[in-house]
Design a protein around this motif. Structure first.
Motif, mmCIF file in Angstrom:
data_model
loop_
_atom_site.group_PDB
_atom_site.id
_atom_site.type_symbol
_atom_site.label_atom_id
_atom_site.label_comp_id
_atom_site.label_asym_id
_atom_site.label_seq_id
_atom_site.Cartn_x
_atom_site.Cartn_y
_atom_site.Cartn_z
ATOM 1 N N LEU A 19 0.759 -1.224 0.132
ATOM 2 C CA LEU A 19 -0.029 -0.087 -0.139
ATOM 3 C C LEU A 19 0.995 1.272 -0.114
ATOM 4 N N VAL A 20 1.952 1.306 0.725
ATOM 5 C CA VAL A 20 2.897 2.382 0.872
ATOM 6 C C VAL A 20 3.384 2.604 -0.629
ATOM 7 N N TYR A 21 3.916 1.490 -1.227
ATOM 8 C CA TYR A 21 4.267 1.571 -2.410
ATOM 9 C C TYR A 21 3.342 2.206 -3.452
ATOM 10 N N LEU A 22 2.465 1.788 -3.373
ATOM 11 C CA LEU A 22 1.158 2.227 -4.249
ATOM 12 C C LEU A 22 1.031 3.802 -4.078
ATOM 13 N N PHE A 46 12.065 2.622 -2.892
ATOM 14 C CA PHE A 46 13.210 1.824 -2.881
ATOM 15 C C PHE A 46 13.118 0.963 -1.597
ATOM 16 N N ALA A 47 12.788 1.650 -0.417
ATOM 17 C CA ALA A 47 12.522 1.174 0.950
ATOM 18 C C ALA A 47 11.439 -0.054 0.616
ATOM 19 N N THR A 48 10.276 0.163 0.084
ATOM 20 C CA THR A 48 9.293 -0.976 0.217
ATOM 21 C C THR A 48 9.940 -1.949 -0.818
ATOM 22 N N TRP A 49 10.793 -1.448 -1.666
ATOM 23 C CA TRP A 49 11.450 -2.681 -2.544
ATOM 24 C C TRP A 49 12.153 -3.417 -1.750
ATOM 25 N N LEU A 50 13.142 -2.850 -0.837
ATOM 26 C CA LEU A 50 14.048 -3.668 0.068
ATOM 27 C C LEU A 50 13.472 -4.510 0.991
ATOM 28 N N GLY A 75 6.369 -17.321 -7.768
ATOM 29 C CA GLY A 75 5.288 -16.074 -7.554
ATOM 30 C C GLY A 75 5.830 -15.221 -6.705
ATOM 31 N N THR A 76 6.210 -15.896 -5.336
ATOM 32 C CA THR A 76 6.820 -14.869 -4.412
ATOM 33 C C THR A 76 8.097 -14.115 -4.801
ATOM 34 N N LEU A 77 8.804 -14.924 -5.673
ATOM 35 C CA LEU A 77 10.311 -13.983 -6.271
ATOM 36 C C LEU A 77 9.718 -13.057 -7.165
ATOM 37 N N ALA A 78 8.716 -13.181 -8.166
ATOM 38 C CA ALA A 78 8.344 -12.239 -8.950
ATOM 39 C C ALA A 78 7.772 -10.992 -8.132
ATOM 40 N N ILE A 79 6.836 -11.231 -7.255
ATOM 41 C CA ILE A 79 6.362 -10.258 -6.474
ATOM 42 C C ILE A 79 7.814 -9.497 -5.759
ATOM 43 N N LEU A 81 10.712 -9.039 -7.174
ATOM 44 C CA LEU A 81 11.427 -8.346 -7.930
ATOM 45 C C LEU A 81 10.813 -7.354 -8.606
ATOM 46 N N ILE A 82 9.573 -7.438 -9.209
ATOM 47 C CA ILE A 82 8.547 -6.676 -9.898
ATOM 48 C C ILE A 82 7.708 -5.948 -9.307
ATOM 49 N N PRO A 83 7.701 -4.727 -8.808
ATOM 50 C CA PRO A 83 6.829 -4.032 -7.816
ATOM 51 C C PRO A 83 5.390 -4.166 -8.206
#
Lengths: 239, 239, 239, 239
Positions: A19-22, A46-50, A75-79, A81-83
């Motif tokens: 949600l923060v990312y969005l 970047f923080a949410t990505w981390l 699927g977890t890997l895709a989530i 890596l890809i925001p």
């Protein structure tokens, strides 16, 4: 601590991070941020990505059989890596609503429709943002405001395609292709759900007596027939 | 007088009010009214609006459990507040046709098709009017006559989207998005209804004997088996 | 002579007249006829029109109950009055192919697909001709050759709608609306037929033993149970 | 050596030839070859074409009943004559994957989806190449790079049709029509597969006991009833 316990505790945190990312991404694009504000929004992104990367690595480390876990959690890997895939977590939050658990036909269809609508709205929103970000920067781009981007996304997801707005950059066109094919799939989901409903309604014509006989009924009947048997001599029963 | 009696008596009046609303709105937009005529048409529109609001408030007041009534009549609230939803009442008038009541598969499909066609035609008509009203006023708008607006609505509801006409105002685009998504839904309804018909026809291959056994048949058979039982001693019947 | 005998004798003649109509119309439009040739083609068109009108009137006159015949033959009236509907007769010729008669699921689907494809091709052809005729005459029209008209019809029936060609006259747009909606219906027919096929294939998993029990089987079983009965006293048989 | 043995031995070779054809054609178009390189690529294309023609003629010569073989192998003729159909052989390679063989509903649907996706991707790729080749040569053409051609193909196969790129040559439009209709068919396949899945899921509500009774169960029950019979005199058994 094992992987499942970790995941149970961090699940809600990851939804919040999505949600923060969005929100941060929306703010950066719609606000057309520059200077300090742009840097700040980018740091949050970047923080949410981390958070997702770290969570993925910790779960991998905690897993008993890492090779198996890796193969069953692509699927977890895709989530991680890809925001954009993180938004799936927001959709998954819909399952927490108690009446959303699928049991009978109508509930299954309701669930599919709610998920479909949620996915559609999120897709229109996020692809509008992404298309706006790349197209606004292009010199010959024609999508210049968020309202135009949303209008473009709606025209694209329904495969109407007026051609008053269209992406001109490579990234923008990639986003467009994703939106178009999702639109075809979503139209398919709507149609298929309606078809299932109509087929079911059309079949239930004459009350319970006209419904197809069930396997349970036959088992009950077999028990009755078996009950007739023991009284007679030389009965060779077969199952 | 209770709420149900009131509603039975005012139902037809509300349908008439819907029709008056439709005619007055059509007249105001297609006639491109100005001066006294515009004021007159607007007064009629306001009057029909008032009829719905008053009816809603009276029904709420007459209801036994007002909180329950409010929660189960959100559709009625939408019809009272948003004029376009009143047209649903006109569609509902189709149910008064006796052969329209659903019993078997074919009748269900006929009903869905009639409703779908009715909703499609009404939607094309009302969205053409609404789009024309807002787009005609926009300086860079390209929808300028009622014929163009209807053509645009047809091109949009089928998701063809030539791009010779398209809305440029915010309201016009909102109407357009509604028409597009309705078009996807209507195409889904057509397809799903056809699918139900083909599935049913394809299944009925070899007369009644090849149809799936019914629960009623099994019950009849169980009665037969039970009838065999009583003549024998030590019969432990189970249901 | 009664109406049915007349119809049996004139059926093939009417199919030929439909074909003549199609050829003459194609010749007039594609050949962009002028002078004597135009007059000649128009006379042929008028003659085929007359054949249908006369046939309709004769059948009405020969019918036993004229009011009943009129009410149950509205389609025939439409074919007599509106030339384009005559092409339905050409499609009907497909039923003369012996393997086209529907019995089982696959044959039903084959029939639907053949009809659908036939209707689609005829529709593209005839609407290209009609659109070309009216659009070519319009000063600001953009459809000017038969090839362009066919391309436009294909772009429209699939609801792609590039917008490189589009009708600008009222009649042209009416034709366009017809093609668009037919396109939505044809897409629905394709999808529904595929769905019926997949549903049937997906259901037949484990050979005949896993198919749903049939009503015929239950009747056979009831006969068996009845056969057990007569040997015992006090048997109250019920059906 | 008979035809079937020959075919078993040359099958893989033909798949390789298809792949060589695809690579050589891609190289010629994307590389915008001229001079010696163009001649070389064209020779390779001609060679793969020859391989298919020779294979077809040899199989026809080896066939026992040549007329029957010809009539039942029209697809093979199409593959030999029209290069693009050879890609079907590449799709057929997917069946070699063991888990791809259809048994139950889910596997059938997985197979359809994999084939559909494969066909869609190949179609977008090959039609982009073909359209680029003919449109690049046209003076008023607007598709000029491979990226634009792929974007055009995606916009067309989803029937979005912005109109920013569209074919202007006869061949290009023929390709476009093929892509559009394939798009409608692929959307139908997606929808139909989803419908089959939802119908099946919606039907399986209450465990095995609520599933429709099977023919196998009835046969088992009939055997039980028959077993009751022999002990009694005057038993007129009927099947």
């Amino acid at each position: 601590m094992d992987e499942i316990t970790w995941h149970r505790h961090t699940q809600v945190l990851l939804m919040v991070a999505s949600l923060v990312y969005l929100v941060a991404y929306s703010w950066r694009v719609i606000g057309a941020l520059t200077g300090t504000a742009y840097v700040l929004a980018s740091i949050v992104l970047f923080a949410t990505w981390l958070v997702f990367i770290v969570d993925y690595l910790v779960r991998l480390a905690l897993a008993r059989d890492r090779v198996h876990w890796f193969r069953t959690h692509l699927g977890t890997l895709a989530i991680a890596l890809i925001p954009v895939f993180r938004l799936v977590l927001l959709l998954r939050a819909l399952t927490l609503v108690p009446s959303m658990r699928p049991t009978a036909g109508t509930q299954l269809r309701t669930k599919i429709m709610v998920y479909g609508a949620g996915a559609g709205i999120l897709l229109i929103y996020i692809s509008s943002l992404a298309a706006l970000e790349v197209e606004r920067a292009a010199p010959d781009g024609n999508i210049e405001t968020f309202a135009e981007a949303v209008w473009w996304a709606c025209v694209t997801i329904t495969t109407t395609g007026y051609g008053d707005f269209y992406p001109v950059t490579g990234t923008g066109r990639l986003i467009g292709v994703g939106v178009m094919f999702s639109g075809v799939a979503l139209a398919g989901i709507i149609t298929a759900t309606l078809a299932s409903w109509i087929v079911e309604r059309a079949a239930s014509r004459g009350g319970d007596d006209a419904e197809p006989a069930t396997r349970g009924q036959i088992r009950q009947l077999m028990a009755k027939v078996d009950a007739l048997g023991p009284q007679r001599p030389n009965d060779d029963r077969r199952e």
